[in-house]
Motif scaffolding. Structure first.
Motif, PDB file in Angstrom:
ATOM      1  N   TYR A  28     -20.330 -12.713   2.483  1.00 18.79           N
ATOM      2  CA  TYR A  28     -19.452 -12.204   1.434  1.00 18.79           C
ATOM      3  C   TYR A  28     -18.158 -13.004   1.354  1.00 18.79           C
ATOM      4  O   TYR A  28     -17.582 -13.169   0.269  1.00 18.79           O
ATOM      5  CB  TYR A  28     -19.159 -10.724   1.694  1.00 18.79           C
ATOM      6  N   SER A  31     -19.014 -15.827  -0.776  1.00 21.85           N
ATOM      7  CA  SER A  31     -19.160 -15.388  -2.162  1.00 21.85           C
ATOM      8  C   SER A  31     -17.814 -15.331  -2.867  1.00 21.85           C
ATOM      9  O   SER A  31     -17.650 -15.835  -3.986  1.00 21.85           O
ATOM     10  CB  SER A  31     -19.825 -14.002  -2.192  1.00 21.85           C
ATOM     11  N   ARG A  35     -16.155 -17.672  -5.800  1.00 20.28           N
ATOM     12  CA  ARG A  35     -15.745 -16.985  -7.016  1.00 20.28           C
ATOM     13  C   ARG A  35     -14.313 -17.316  -7.397  1.00 20.28           C
ATOM     14  O   ARG A  35     -13.971 -17.381  -8.583  1.00 20.28           O
ATOM     15  CB  ARG A  35     -15.892 -15.471  -6.815  1.00 20.28           C
ATOM     16  N   TYR A  63     -21.087 -18.602 -13.047  1.00 16.67           N
ATOM     17  CA  TYR A  63     -21.350 -17.910 -11.778  1.00 16.67           C
ATOM     18  C   TYR A  63     -21.876 -16.498 -12.025  1.00 16.67           C
ATOM     19  O   TYR A  63     -22.790 -16.020 -11.351  1.00 16.67           O
ATOM     20  CB  TYR A  63     -20.040 -17.902 -10.989  1.00 16.67           C
ATOM     21  N   PHE A  67     -25.680 -14.412 -11.382  1.00 18.45           N
ATOM     22  CA  PHE A  67     -25.347 -13.317 -10.459  1.00 18.45           C
ATOM     23  C   PHE A  67     -25.824 -11.985 -11.031  1.00 18.45           C
ATOM     24  O   PHE A  67     -26.491 -11.197 -10.354  1.00 18.45           O
ATOM     25  CB  PHE A  67     -23.834 -13.307 -10.234  1.00 18.45           C
ATOM     26  N   GLN A  87     -30.861 -11.807   2.050  1.00 19.81           N
ATOM     27  CA  GLN A  87     -29.559 -12.475   1.972  1.00 19.81           C
ATOM     28  C   GLN A  87     -29.574 -13.851   2.631  1.00 19.81           C
ATOM     29  O   GLN A  87     -28.948 -14.795   2.127  1.00 19.81           O
ATOM     30  CB  GLN A  87     -28.486 -11.582   2.605  1.00 19.81           C
ATOM     31  N   ALA A  94     -27.165 -20.901  -2.739  1.00 19.84           N
ATOM     32  CA  ALA A  94     -25.737 -21.117  -2.983  1.00 19.84           C
ATOM     33  C   ALA A  94     -25.294 -22.453  -2.410  1.00 19.84           C
ATOM     34  O   ALA A  94     -24.493 -23.176  -3.031  1.00 19.84           O
ATOM     35  CB  ALA A  94     -24.917 -19.980  -2.380  1.00 19.84           C
ATOM     36  N   VAL A 121     -25.208 -16.226  -4.172  1.00 21.10           N
ATOM     37  CA  VAL A 121     -24.319 -15.236  -3.558  1.00 21.10           C
ATOM     38  C   VAL A 121     -24.478 -13.867  -4.208  1.00 21.10           C
ATOM     39  O   VAL A 121     -23.687 -12.957  -3.957  1.00 21.10           O
ATOM     40  CB  VAL A 121     -22.841 -15.686  -3.628  1.00 21.10           C
ATOM     41  N   GLY A 124     -24.329 -10.899  -1.861  1.00 21.46           N
ATOM     42  CA  GLY A 124     -23.257 -10.836  -0.872  1.00 21.46           C
ATOM     43  C   GLY A 124     -22.771  -9.437  -0.582  1.00 21.46           C
ATOM     44  O   GLY A 124     -22.648  -9.030   0.580  1.00 21.46           O
ATOM     45  N   THR A 183     -21.860 -22.402   3.992  1.00 22.65           N
ATOM     46  CA  THR A 183     -22.811 -21.428   3.459  1.00 22.65           C
ATOM     47  C   THR A 183     -24.112 -21.436   4.254  1.00 22.65           C
ATOM     48  O   THR A 183     -24.702 -20.374   4.515  1.00 22.65           O
ATOM     49  CB  THR A 183     -23.089 -21.714   1.975  1.00 22.65           C
TER      50      THR A 183
END
Length: 416
Positions: A28, A31, A35, A63, A67, A87, A94, A121, A124, A183
């Motif tokens: 996260y 992520s 962002r 993005y 998503f 995940q 990503a 992501v 996340g 990542t």
């Protein structure tokens, strides 16, 4: 192979924190870093690609397209295969997107890379919320969600001054190579450290049945009571924090890049604290008999006041104003525990990801739309957009937020 699952009945908060939440928090963190990073590198992208506010908004918002589109299948995958495997695999996508963004030579290439990052992501937050629903009792969800989301705030924090300092020594493309490596590391942590735990009872529904159940969720009045205020609150917050706060500080506040990065750092620090404070406050107020819906409503009103202050252009660079923004802009994240508490734990993945899909789908239009709305006004001689452009943009965000709150508070036969 991941470590064996401990005896479920003896699982402690410490175990959940370090063996479950911490690895997901790394994902996260990435992520939110992805962002938010464009708020700082925006001048570099505009210079190297020769784009204006409209194209910058569309590029950054790419993005949110992938998503949001992946949220429905994500919920099904989380409920069928568990958050660990889902995940860990997604984060590799990503990393690939970060590489594409780094090697891209034009706007289209970067849009593709940004879209791949958004897809990677997409789990996340939802994967962690699914894990929280599996590992913790319902009355601890709001606290756990708030504490976990602190990792997102730290990612936003890393996307400010640290990124600006890195850009003094490295090109932004090198930065994205580094993000790709981090990542992959987060993916590895989740796969090898987090133990498996089946939902109780385990889902036996096939894909078609789960899709039909998602359709029933979308037709549920409980979903659409809370979705609008969550959409308006989180979309405006992510759009401003993740991109338009930087141009606003430079255009309206007259700050240079370093000065804008410092204010963004303060805002991100407040965002980090806000996640935790929201969770703690919600948890304590619930224990005193105050429902989460009322807590969220109070927070939305305070956030609307902050948006009004930004729209007015009054003290645009004030640290106190941006601290207030950072704390209040994600108040509507409480919509997730409010909504999921009304459904069974094994349905939490689907119901949360459906809400997330609606929120992030709207965020694409919000972030890109803010860019095109700002671009309706001509730039000044110094390349900046005028205050009136931001007044209309942030003012509209405030009005839509209050309309969403009014819809949520509208009296109904059954309480949420």
């Amino acid at each position: 192979m991941p470590a064996s699952t401990p005896n479920v009945t003896s699982a402690s908060m410490a175990f959940v924190a370090f063996r479950v939440l911490l690895p997901f928090a790394c994902g996260y963190f990435m992520s939110y870093l992805f962002r938010s990073v464009n708020a700082v590198i925006a001048p570099n992208l505009q210079r190297d690609l020769g784009i204006g506010a409209g194209d910058l908004g569309t590029l950054t918002a790419a993005y949110f397209v992938t998503f949001s589109l992946f949220q429905l299948p994500l919920g099904i995958l989380l409920d069928r295969y568990g958050p660990r495997r889902v995940q860990a695999c997604l984060l590799l996508s990503a990393a690939l997107g970060a590489v594409v963004f780094a090697v891209g030579s034009n706007l289209s290439h970067l849009v593709i890379g940004r879209a791949l990052v958004g897809f990677g992501v997409a789990g996340g937050l939802m994967s962690a919320m699914k894990a929280i629903a599996l590992w913790l009792p319902k009355e601890r969800w709001a606290l756990a969600n708030g504490v976990f989301m602190t990792a997102g705030g730290l990612g936003a924090l890393a996307a400010t001054l640290p990124v600006e300092l890195a850009l003094e020594h490295y090109h932004w493309t090198a930065l994205f190579w580094g993000l790709a490596a981090l990542t992959v590391f987060a993916s590895t942590m989740i796969f090898f450290i987090v133990p498996e735990r089946e939902a109780r009872p385990p889902s036996t529904a096939n894909l078609g049945e789960q899709l039909r159940e998602c359709g029933r969720f979308l037709a549920d009045a409980r979903f659409w009571r809370i979705a609008p205020v969550s959409m308006m609150g989180m979309a405006s917050g992510m759009s401003i924090q993740g991109l338009w706060a930087g141009p606003y500080l430079r255009d309206v506040g007259g700050l240079d890049r370093a000065g804008a990065a410092q204010v963004l750092f303060i805002m991100a620090a407040a965002l980090t604290a806000g996640f935790t404070l929201t969770g703690i406050a919600a948890d304590r107020l619930q224990r005193r008999g105050i429902p989460l819906g009322r807590v969220m409503s109070w927070g939305v009103v305070l956030y609307a006041i902050v948006l009004a202050a930004l729209a007015s252009g009054w003290m645009p660079t004030s640290p106190l104003l941006w601290i207030a923004f950072g704390i209040m802009c994600n108040t509507t994240v409480l919509a997730y525990p409010i909504l999921s508490s009304q459904f069974a734990p094994e349905q939490a993945g689907r119901i949360n990801t459906l809400l997330n899909g609606v929120v992030f789908g709207f965020t694409f239009f919000a972030q890109a739309g803010m860019g095109w709305l700002i671009a309706l006004w001509p730039r000044g001689d110094n390349g900046s957009y005028p205050l009136v452009a931001y007044q209309w943009t942030f003012g509209l965000a405030m009005v839509l937020l209050l309309l969403g709150l009014a819809w949520y508070l509208l009296p109904r036969r059954t309480a949420a």
